[in-house]
Enzyme design. Structure first.
Site, PDB file in Angstrom:
ATOM      1  N   MET A  40       0.852  -1.201   0.000  1.00 22.74           N
ATOM      2  CA  MET A  40       0.000   0.000   0.000  1.00 22.74           C
ATOM      3  C   MET A  40       0.886   1.248   0.000  1.00 22.74           C
ATOM      4  O   MET A  40       1.726   1.401   0.885  1.00 22.74           O
ATOM      5  CB  MET A  40      -0.879  -0.024   1.254  1.00 22.74           C
ATOM      6  CG  MET A  40      -1.743   1.207   1.405  1.00 22.74           C
ATOM      7  SD  MET A  40      -2.850   1.084   2.816  1.00 22.74           S
ATOM      8  CE  MET A  40      -1.736   1.229   4.185  1.00 22.74           C
ATOM      9  N   HIS A  41       0.689   2.099  -0.970  1.00 21.99           N
ATOM     10  CA  HIS A  41       1.489   3.325  -1.005  1.00 21.99           C
ATOM     11  C   HIS A  41       0.783   4.507  -1.671  1.00 21.99           C
ATOM     12  O   HIS A  41       1.317   5.589  -1.725  1.00 21.99           O
ATOM     13  CB  HIS A  41       2.804   3.069  -1.730  1.00 21.99           C
ATOM     14  CG  HIS A  41       2.626   2.879  -3.219  1.00 21.99           C
ATOM     15  ND1 HIS A  41       2.104   1.736  -3.761  1.00 21.99           N
ATOM     16  CD2 HIS A  41       2.869   3.702  -4.254  1.00 21.99           C
ATOM     17  CE1 HIS A  41       2.062   1.855  -5.067  1.00 21.99           C
ATOM     18  NE2 HIS A  41       2.509   3.039  -5.408  1.00 21.99           N
TER      19      HIS A  41
END
Ligand code: UD1
Length: 366
Positions: free
Chosen positions: A205-206
Site C-alpha cells: 500500500m502506497h
C-alpha cells in the site's frame, strides 16, 4: 546505428525496461541508451532491481530525487533536455505512468524527438490520481503506442490516436515475471518472515489516496487489524506509507497488530515469491493487480477504480475501494474459498519486449 533512449525512474519502471533493453541487445539493430532519472534512489527501491534483473548500469543517472510533483517533474525535464541535446536520439521510449514518464515525454517532444509509450492508453478516469495526469499528457504527445489490453486500444482510439501508431504488444511487466519465477522459487523470504505457503496475506500500500489522509489510513488499519487476527499479513512497507503512519500518530496502534509482519521494501525475487505463495494479495498497486492475475492469486484492490480493468474482467482482481467493511467482506470470502478463478489476458506471454522492439526497428527503419 539508430539511437534509442530508454527512460526509467521509479520502481515499477525497472521491471518494464528490462525486457525491452534485453530484446534490443539480442536483436542488435539499434543502440539503446539507458537513462535513470533518479526519482527512486534508495538501494532497495532502485539498485537491487538492476542487480537482480541484470539491467545494464544506466548510461546516465539524472539524480533528481524526491520533491513535490511540480519540483520533481521540472527537475527531470531540465536534466533530460540536456541529455537529449547531447545524445541526439532517434527515439525516446518511456514506460508506465510515473512523473518521470511524463516529464521526459514533454522534454523530448519540445525538441521534436519522437516518443514511444509502453503501457499506453490505460485510464482510471480519476484525475485526482497523479498517474492519470501523467498518462493523459504522455499519450497526448507521443508518436508510438504500445498497449497491454484491449481497453487501452479503445481509449486511444477515442482520444484520436491514429490506428497505425497503436500496437497491441502485451505486457512487459509479465515478461519479467515469467523470466524470474523460477529464479525466485528457492528464495528464503517466507522463512525469514515466519510464514507458511498459502497461509498469509500479502499486503502492499502506497497510494496517496490511501496513505495521505488520516481518516482513510485509520480505516484501512482497522480492516488490517480484522484480517491479521485470522491470518498473518506480510507487509513490505513503502517509505511514503511508513512516514504517514508515523506522522498521523498511528505508530503504536500499528505496532500492536502482531499479526502484521512488516519489513522494508523487498527485492524483486522476494516480492515474486511472496506473491506466488500467498493466499491472497491486498493492494493498491497497479503492477500487483497484473502480477496476481498471471499467478492466479486472488487480489483485493483497495482503490475506487482501476486503469487495468482487464485484471477484473479476465483476471483475479476485485476493486473494492478503501471502505474497511468491503475489504473485510472480500477477505472473508477468500478465506471461505469463494473467489473467482480468473484467466490470463491476451499477449501476457513473456514476449512483449520482443514485439515492441520489432515495431521500433521497423519504425526507425533500423
Ligand atoms: C511513485 C509513482 C507511483 C508508483 C510508485 C512505486 C508518481 C507520481 N508516482 O510513487 O506511480 O506506483 O512510485 O513505488 O510518479 N522515497 C524514499 N526513497 C526512494 C523514493 C521515494 O524514501 O527511493 C520516499 C520519499 O519520501 C518520497 C516518497 O517516498 O517523497 C514518494 O516518492 P515518489 O517517487 O514521489 O512517489 P511514490 O509514492 O514512490
Amino acid at each position: 546505428m539508430k539511437k534509442v533512449i530508454l527512460v526509467c525512474g521509479a520502481r515499477p519502471n525497472f521491471m518494464k525496461v528490462s525486457p525491452i533493453i534485453k530484446a534490443m541487445a539480442k536483436s542488435g539493430k539499434v543502440t539503446p541508451y539507458l537513462v535513470h532519472t533518479g526519482q527512486h534512489y534508495d538501494e532497495k527501491m532502485s539498485k537491487s532491481f538492476f542487480d537482480l534483473l541484470h539491467i545494464p548500469k544506466p548510461d546516465v543517472d539524472l539524480g533528481v530525487g524526491s520533491g513535490s510533483h511540480a519540483e520533481q517533474t521540472a527537475k527531470v525535464m531540465v536534466e533530460f533536455e540536456k541529455v537529449c541535446q547531447r545524445e541526439k536520439p532517434d527515439l525516446v521510449v518511456v514506460v508506465g505512468d510515473v512523473n518521470s514518464t511524463m516529464a521526459c515525454t514533454i522534454s523530448a517532444k519540445k525538441l521534436w524527438i519522437p516518443v514511444a509509450h509502453v503501457e499506453a492508453g490505460l485510464r482510471s478516469w480519476d484525475m485526482q490520481m497523479p498517474e492519470e495526469v501523467n498518462r493523459v499528457v504522455t499519450d497526448a504527445l507521443c508518436d508510438l503506442f504500445f498497449t497491454t489490453d484491449p481497453d487501452a486500444n479503445a481509449n486511444l482510439a477515442k482520444m484520436g490516436a491514429p490506428a497505425s501508431a497503436v500496437h497491441y504488444a502485451g505486457n512487459v511487466m509479465i515478461d519479467t515475471l515469467l523470466d524470474n519465477v523460477d529464479h525466485s522459487k528457492d528464495n528464503p523470504i517466507l522463512e525469514k518472515m515466519g510464514v507458511k505457503p498459502k497461509q498469509y496475506c500479502f499486503l502492499t500500500m502506497h497510494r496517496p489516496s490511501n496513505v495521505d489522509d488520516k481518516g482513510v489510513l485509520g480505516g484501512l488499519l482497522g480492516a488490517f487489524d480484522h484480517i491479521q487476527k485470522k491470518l498473518p499479513i506480510v507487509f513490505p512497507a513503502h517509505p511514503r506509507t511508513v512516514k504517514m503512519i508515523r506522522e498521523f500518530g498511528y505508530g503504536p496502534r500499528f505496532e500492536a497488530m502482531t499479526g502484521i509482519k512488516v519489513c522494508e521494501p523487498l527485492d524483486y525475487h522476494q516480492m515474486l515469491k511472496l506473491n506466488k505463495q500467498s493466499l491472497f494479495a491486498l493492494t493498491d498497486s497497479g503492477g500487483l493487480q497484473e502480477e496476481t492475475t498471471v499467478l492466479g492469486i486472488p487480489c483485493i484492490t483497495m482503490r475506487n477504480n482501476t486503469e487495468r480493468p482487464v485484471t477484473v474482467d479476465v483476471g483475479t482482481s476485485e476493486v473494492v475501494g478503501n471502505d474497511p467493511a468491503k475489504i473485510i467482506d472480500a477477505a472473508d470470502r477468500i478465506l471461505a474459498g469463494k473467489w473467482k478463478k480468473g484467466g490470463t489476458p491476451e499477449g501476457w506471454d513473456g514476449h512483449a519486449g520482443e514485439r515492441i522492439v520489432a515495431v521500433i526497428e521497423k519504425y526507425l527503419q533500423a
